[in-house]
Design a protein around this motif. Structure first.
Motif, PDB file in Angstrom:
ATOM      1  N   SER A   1     -37.300  28.776  70.124  1.00 15.50           N
ATOM      2  CA  SER A   1     -36.810  27.564  70.867  1.00 15.50           C
ATOM      3  C   SER A   1     -36.617  27.759  72.185  1.00 15.50           C
ATOM      4  CB  SER A   1     -35.783  27.066  70.118  1.00 15.50           C
ATOM      5  OG  SER A   1     -34.451  28.021  70.118  1.00 15.50           O
ATOM      6  N   ASP A   2     -35.966  28.985  72.567  1.00 11.91           N
ATOM      7  CA  ASP A   2     -35.708  29.251  73.809  1.00 11.91           C
ATOM      8  C   ASP A   2     -37.026  29.218  74.814  1.00 11.91           C
ATOM      9  OD1 ASP A   2     -32.889  29.492  73.602  1.00 11.91           O
ATOM     10  OD2 ASP A   2     -33.022  31.498  73.054  1.00 11.91           O
ATOM     11  N   ILE A   3     -37.968  30.189  74.431  1.00  4.48           N
ATOM     12  CA  ILE A   3     -39.481  30.368  75.092  1.00  4.48           C
ATOM     13  C   ILE A   3     -39.800  28.835  75.204  1.00  4.48           C
ATOM     14  CG2 ILE A   3     -41.586  31.077  74.953  1.00  4.48           C
ATOM     15  CD1 ILE A   3     -40.437  33.503  73.188  1.00  4.48           C
ATOM     16  N   SER A   4     -39.851  27.829  74.027  1.00  6.01           N
ATOM     17  CA  SER A   4     -40.547  26.441  74.212  1.00  6.01           C
ATOM     18  C   SER A   4     -39.843  25.855  75.272  1.00  6.01           C
ATOM     19  CB  SER A   4     -40.350  26.086  72.876  1.00  6.01           C
ATOM     20  OG  SER A   4     -40.803  24.567  72.840  1.00  6.01           O
ATOM     21  N   LYS A   5     -38.462  25.885  75.409  1.00  7.53           N
ATOM     22  CA  LYS A   5     -37.636  25.069  76.526  1.00  7.53           C
ATOM     23  C   LYS A   5     -38.162  25.575  77.808  1.00  7.53           C
ATOM     24  CE  LYS A   5     -33.433  23.581  77.940  1.00  7.53           C
ATOM     25  NZ  LYS A   5     -31.726  23.868  77.732  1.00  7.53           N
ATOM     26  N   LEU A   6     -38.417  26.973  77.652  1.00  4.15           N
ATOM     27  CA  LEU A   6     -38.840  27.509  79.355  1.00  4.15           C
ATOM     28  C   LEU A   6     -40.157  26.924  79.523  1.00  4.15           C
ATOM     29  CD1 LEU A   6     -37.733  29.280  81.722  1.00  4.15           C
ATOM     30  CD2 LEU A   6     -38.637  31.171  80.351  1.00  4.15           C
ATOM     31  N   ALA A   7     -41.165  26.954  78.627  1.00  3.69           N
ATOM     32  CA  ALA A   7     -42.531  26.632  78.793  1.00  3.69           C
ATOM     33  C   ALA A   7     -42.581  24.937  79.136  1.00  3.69           C
ATOM     34  CB  ALA A   7     -43.239  26.714  77.636  1.00  3.69           C
TER      35      ALA A   7
ATOM     36  N   GLU B   1     -54.277  36.386  70.179  1.00  6.26           N
ATOM     37  CA  GLU B   1     -55.552  36.801  70.919  1.00  6.26           C
ATOM     38  C   GLU B   1     -55.797  35.578  71.844  1.00  6.26           C
ATOM     39  OE1 GLU B   1     -56.297  40.025  71.325  1.00  6.26           O
ATOM     40  OE2 GLU B   1     -54.638  40.384  70.013  1.00  6.26           O
ATOM     41  N   ARG B   2     -56.003  34.592  71.207  1.00  5.48           N
ATOM     42  CA  ARG B   2     -56.420  33.588  72.077  1.00  5.48           C
ATOM     43  C   ARG B   2     -55.468  33.156  73.341  1.00  5.48           C
ATOM     44  NH1 ARG B   2     -56.596  29.940  68.309  1.00  5.48           N
ATOM     45  NH2 ARG B   2     -59.173  30.152  67.908  1.00  5.48           N
ATOM     46  N   SER B   3     -54.362  33.124  72.990  1.00  3.10           N
ATOM     47  CA  SER B   3     -53.460  32.838  74.046  1.00  3.10           C
ATOM     48  C   SER B   3     -53.252  33.969  75.262  1.00  3.10           C
ATOM     49  CB  SER B   3     -51.895  32.846  73.716  1.00  3.10           C
ATOM     50  OG  SER B   3     -51.492  33.971  72.968  1.00  3.10           O
ATOM     51  N   LYS B   4     -53.753  35.322  74.648  1.00  5.17           N
ATOM     52  CA  LYS B   4     -53.790  36.332  75.691  1.00  5.17           C
ATOM     53  C   LYS B   4     -55.128  36.030  76.640  1.00  5.17           C
ATOM     54  CE  LYS B   4     -51.573  39.936  73.177  1.00  5.17           C
ATOM     55  NZ  LYS B   4     -51.664  41.426  72.540  1.00  5.17           N
ATOM     56  N   PHE B   5     -56.038  35.407  75.985  1.00 13.94           N
ATOM     57  CA  PHE B   5     -57.375  35.422  76.684  1.00 13.94           C
ATOM     58  C   PHE B   5     -57.162  34.049  77.694  1.00 13.94           C
ATOM     59  CE2 PHE B   5     -60.017  36.982  73.042  1.00 13.94           C
ATOM     60  CZ  PHE B   5     -60.047  38.178  73.597  1.00 13.94           C
ATOM     61  N   GLN B   6     -56.483  33.037  77.244  1.00  7.46           N
ATOM     62  CA  GLN B   6     -56.034  31.716  78.046  1.00  7.46           C
ATOM     63  C   GLN B   6     -55.156  32.300  79.254  1.00  7.46           C
ATOM     64  OE1 GLN B   6     -54.095  29.408  75.195  1.00  7.46           O
ATOM     65  NE2 GLN B   6     -56.184  28.368  74.336  1.00  7.46           N
ATOM     66  N   LEU B   7     -54.244  33.223  79.080  1.00  3.64           N
ATOM     67  CA  LEU B   7     -53.554  33.676  80.157  1.00  3.64           C
ATOM     68  C   LEU B   7     -54.343  34.744  81.161  1.00  3.64           C
ATOM     69  CD1 LEU B   7     -51.110  34.704  81.734  1.00  3.64           C
ATOM     70  CD2 LEU B   7     -50.651  36.353  80.203  1.00  3.64           C
TER      71      LEU B   7
ATOM     72  N   GLU C   1     -48.780  27.248  86.475  1.00  6.78           N
ATOM     73  CA  GLU C   1     -49.864  27.659  85.422  1.00  6.78           C
ATOM     74  C   GLU C   1     -49.843  28.944  84.613  1.00  6.78           C
ATOM     75  OE1 GLU C   1     -50.040  26.405  88.582  1.00  6.78           O
ATOM     76  OE2 GLU C   1     -51.604  25.121  89.118  1.00  6.78           O
ATOM     77  N   ILE C   2     -49.383  29.999  85.726  1.00  9.08           N
ATOM     78  CA  ILE C   2     -49.529  31.237  84.925  1.00  9.08           C
ATOM     79  C   ILE C   2     -48.185  31.300  84.048  1.00  9.08           C
ATOM     80  CG2 ILE C   2     -49.339  33.875  85.573  1.00  9.08           C
ATOM     81  CD1 ILE C   2     -51.680  32.457  86.243  1.00  9.08           C
ATOM     82  N   LYS C   3     -47.230  30.750  84.619  1.00  8.36           N
ATOM     83  CA  LYS C   3     -45.984  30.954  83.719  1.00  8.36           C
ATOM     84  C   LYS C   3     -45.982  30.222  82.260  1.00  8.36           C
ATOM     85  CE  LYS C   3     -42.735  31.332  87.843  1.00  8.36           C
ATOM     86  NZ  LYS C   3     -41.892  30.599  88.427  1.00  8.36           N
ATOM     87  N   ILE C   4     -46.644  28.972  82.547  1.00  8.14           N
ATOM     88  CA  ILE C   4     -46.995  28.357  81.070  1.00  8.14           C
ATOM     89  C   ILE C   4     -47.801  29.258  80.245  1.00  8.14           C
ATOM     90  CG2 ILE C   4     -48.042  26.317  80.160  1.00  8.14           C
ATOM     91  CD1 ILE C   4     -47.396  24.700  82.494  1.00  8.14           C
ATOM     92  N   ALA C   5     -48.860  29.882  80.804  1.00 14.24           N
ATOM     93  CA  ALA C   5     -49.770  30.696  79.789  1.00 14.24           C
ATOM     94  C   ALA C   5     -48.977  31.934  79.445  1.00 14.24           C
ATOM     95  CB  ALA C   5     -50.943  31.022  80.661  1.00 14.24           C
ATOM     96  N   GLU C   6     -48.156  32.483  80.369  1.00 14.60           N
ATOM     97  CA  GLU C   6     -47.265  33.676  79.722  1.00 14.60           C
ATOM     98  C   GLU C   6     -46.284  33.294  78.855  1.00 14.60           C
ATOM     99  OE1 GLU C   6     -46.792  36.113  84.057  1.00 14.60           O
ATOM    100  OE2 GLU C   6     -45.412  34.807  83.486  1.00 14.60           O
ATOM    101  N   GLN C   7     -45.837  32.032  78.791  1.00  8.90           N
ATOM    102  CA  GLN C   7     -44.908  31.390  77.649  1.00  8.90           C
ATOM    103  C   GLN C   7     -45.641  31.344  76.486  1.00  8.90           C
ATOM    104  OE1 GLN C   7     -41.532  32.038  78.131  1.00  8.90           O
ATOM    105  NE2 GLN C   7     -42.057  32.634  80.155  1.00  8.90           N
ATOM    106  N   ASN C   8     -46.868  30.756  76.517  1.00 10.04           N
ATOM    107  CA  ASN C   8     -47.707  30.529  75.585  1.00 10.04           C
ATOM    108  C   ASN C   8     -48.042  31.795  74.617  1.00 10.04           C
ATOM    109  OD1 ASN C   8     -47.786  27.750  75.691  1.00 10.04           O
ATOM    110  ND2 ASN C   8     -49.621  27.825  77.038  1.00 10.04           N
ATOM    111  N   VAL C   9     -48.228  32.987  75.456  1.00  8.52           N
ATOM    112  CA  VAL C   9     -48.261  34.180  74.889  1.00  8.52           C
ATOM    113  C   VAL C   9     -47.045  34.785  73.978  1.00  8.52           C
ATOM    114  CG1 VAL C   9     -48.684  36.580  75.258  1.00  8.52           C
ATOM    115  CG2 VAL C   9     -50.162  35.064  76.382  1.00  8.52           C
TER     116      VAL C   9
ATOM    117  N   LEU D   1     -42.969  20.789  83.586  1.00  9.01           N
ATOM    118  CA  LEU D   1     -42.408  19.685  84.389  1.00  9.01           C
ATOM    119  C   LEU D   1     -42.711  20.324  85.658  1.00  9.01           C
ATOM    120  CD1 LEU D   1     -40.663  17.289  84.589  1.00  9.01           C
ATOM    121  CD2 LEU D   1     -38.616  18.481  84.169  1.00  9.01           C
ATOM    122  N   ASP D   2     -42.508  21.484  86.040  1.00 10.78           N
ATOM    123  CA  ASP D   2     -42.313  21.726  87.344  1.00 10.78           C
ATOM    124  C   ASP D   2     -43.810  21.754  87.750  1.00 10.78           C
ATOM    125  OD1 ASP D   2     -39.699  22.780  87.238  1.00 10.78           O
ATOM    126  OD2 ASP D   2     -40.121  24.642  86.890  1.00 10.78           O
TER     127      ASP D   2
END
Length: 480
Positions: A116-122, A377-383, A255-263, A127-128
């Motif tokens: 939940s903490d990671i999801s809120k940060l993402a 693995e998919r989220s890593k590739f997306q990052l 963009e990068i921060k969102i992908a990192e949080q998705n990982v 939003l940013d």
């Protein structure tokens, strides 16, 4: 009467000020960030993330449930107090309190809180990013309006020159110094310029409406922007190397921060799925009680004949009778105990521990673990792809900014040359050494050079600001 006049003048002044308000770029950006629908939707996503965090925290709390029921039975029914079958009509009630607490669930409750903490940060990063995109759209629309206004000023100023040339040519034609064809050529030029002016005014209105729609402003007629004081302001971004800008973009861009949080989210989801392989231990406590208003039957001593003597046998050999006294009972109907008394007479308590050990569940847990491994693995590739896309986008923005700067400088040089050519053609036309057609062509090239300079200028401003956004400068702090 005097007071009414003062109030009316004051209201008229406020109305006139509202009508003449011109929006600055910063005001437009701030207003868009506060009112844009896409931004509001992203803010709702942030609120949903808060709800998810609240639910994750609730997993650490015990469960508490209270239940009660009332029923009336007619005919053959089981008495909930005596558990006997009775053919009668009675009212019954029951109540219970149950408490449960999870002592261990494979650390899934802890993982859910982390998720939940990671999801809120993402959600905050999304939003940013949305705010950056909206700010960029507003800046582009704003500069488009300024460009159209600048082009209109060029056309109007040059048309004033054309009108002066018409008056002068008319005098020369009447004096016989110039042929009448020159006057017709100048008038044709004036007609063409009037058409261009009308088109430019329409372009301004259309671009203002587009900007107002982006800001969700419905008063199109009175909406206008401040078109003074905007010039090329380079904060030093043009002197930075592409590698420095890319490095800064990777640290600051959403963009990068969102992908990192998705990982991170995929990693936590995998841990939650693996937690289902571990046993769960929970504790429980329950309290219940019941009431019924039905009567019951009880054995009681006969008050008239409490003792009865009965023979129970004989003495062997003598045949003498052996007798004994027995309580003489009768069956009597007993009324139900009071409601309060039954609550504590019929209550019960249950408590204990429950252990569940997963053994075989149709490969559901195993399949879920494998699915989350794939998602990780998919989220890593997306990052990795997001980093490559950002590098490509920043590099393209860098090249565009450099190219637009060269185009802007070339446009200034071209304007200077066309200015000299126009001045020379005007001098020759004034003394009759060139005809109206050649002069109008020189003037047309001069007008086009001014318009091209405006286009190159505002194109460079926009692309320069895009580069500054990639470098990490907030949209509201961009300088023009």
């Amino acid at each position: 009467m005097k007071k009414s006049i003062i109030i009316a003048l004051f209201l008229f002044g406020v109305f006139a000020q509202a009508q003449s308000k011109k929006w600055t770029l910063k005001e437009c950006v701030v207003y868009a960030l506060e009112n844009n629908i896409s931004v509001k939707q992203s803010e709702l996503d942030l609120e949903v993330a808060d709800v998810e965090k609240l639910l994750a925290r609730g997993n650490f709390l015990p469960s508490l449930n209270i239940g009660s029921g009332v029923s009336e039975n007619t005919g053959l029914s089981f008495n909930p107090v005596t558990n006997n079958a009775q053919t009668t009509t009675f009212l019954s009630a029951s109540g219970n309190i149950n408490v449960g607490y999870t002592l261990f669930d494979g650390l899934r409750n802890i993982r859910q809180l982390q998720r939940s903490d990671i999801s809120k940060l993402a959600s905050q990063y999304r939003l940013d990013k949305m705010k950056d995109d909206i700010s960029l759209f507003v800046a582009n629309g704003y500069l488009t309006v300024i460009l159209n206004k600048a082009n209109l000023e060029v056309l109007q100023s040059q048309n004033e020159v054309t009108k002066e040339q018409i008056e002068r040519t008319e005098d020369l034609v009447e004096a016989g110094a110039l042929p009448r064809g020159d006057l017709l050529e100048i008038r044709a030029t004036d007609a063409s310029e009037q058409q261009l002016i009308i088109n430019a005014e329409n372009n301004i209105q259309i671009s203002l409406i587009s900007l107002a729609q982006l800001l969700l402003i419905k008063d199109y007629e009175n909406f206008d922007i401040e078109d003074e004081g905007y010039d090329v302001v380079d904060t030093g971004i043009a002197d930075k190397s592409i590698s420095e800008i890319i490095a800064s973009a990777k640290e600051s861009r959403s963009e990068i921060k969102i992908a990192e949080q998705n990982v991170e989210l995929a990693n936590v989801d995998l841990k939650i799925a693996k937690g289902a392989n571990l046993p769960t231990l929970s504790a429980f406590f329950g309290y219940n009680t019941r009431f019924a208003n039905t009567t019951s039957f009880a054995q009681q001593l006969d008050p008239d004949n409490p003792i009865s003597t009965q023979q129970i046998g004989t003495v062997e050999g003598t045949g003498e009778a052996v007798v004994a006294d027995f309580a003489n009972t009768i069956l009597t109907e007993v009324a139900a105990d009071p409601f309060i008394n039954q609550l504590y007479q019929n209550d019960g308590i249950g408590y204990g521990l429950q252990l569940n050990i997963p053994i075989l569940n149709g490969f559901n847990v195993r399949g879920n673990v494998q699915r989350n491994k794939v998602n990780l693995e998919r989220s890593k590739f997306q990052l990795e792809q997001a980093e490559l896309d950002l590098e490509s986008t920043v590099y393209q923005a860098y090249v565009d900014a450099k190219g637009s700067l060269k185009s802007y400088e070339a446009a200034k040089t071209a304007l200077e040359s066309q200015q000299l050519a126009y001045d020379y053609a005007k001098e020759r036309y004034d003394v009759g050494l060139t005809n109206a057609f050649d002069f109008s062509q020189s003037k047309l090239r001069f007008d086009n050079a001014k318009i091209e300079l405006n286009r190159a200028k505002y194109d460079y401003i926009f692309k320069l600001k895009v580069l500054e956004l990639f470098f990490g400068i907030p949209a509201t702090e961009l300088k023009f």
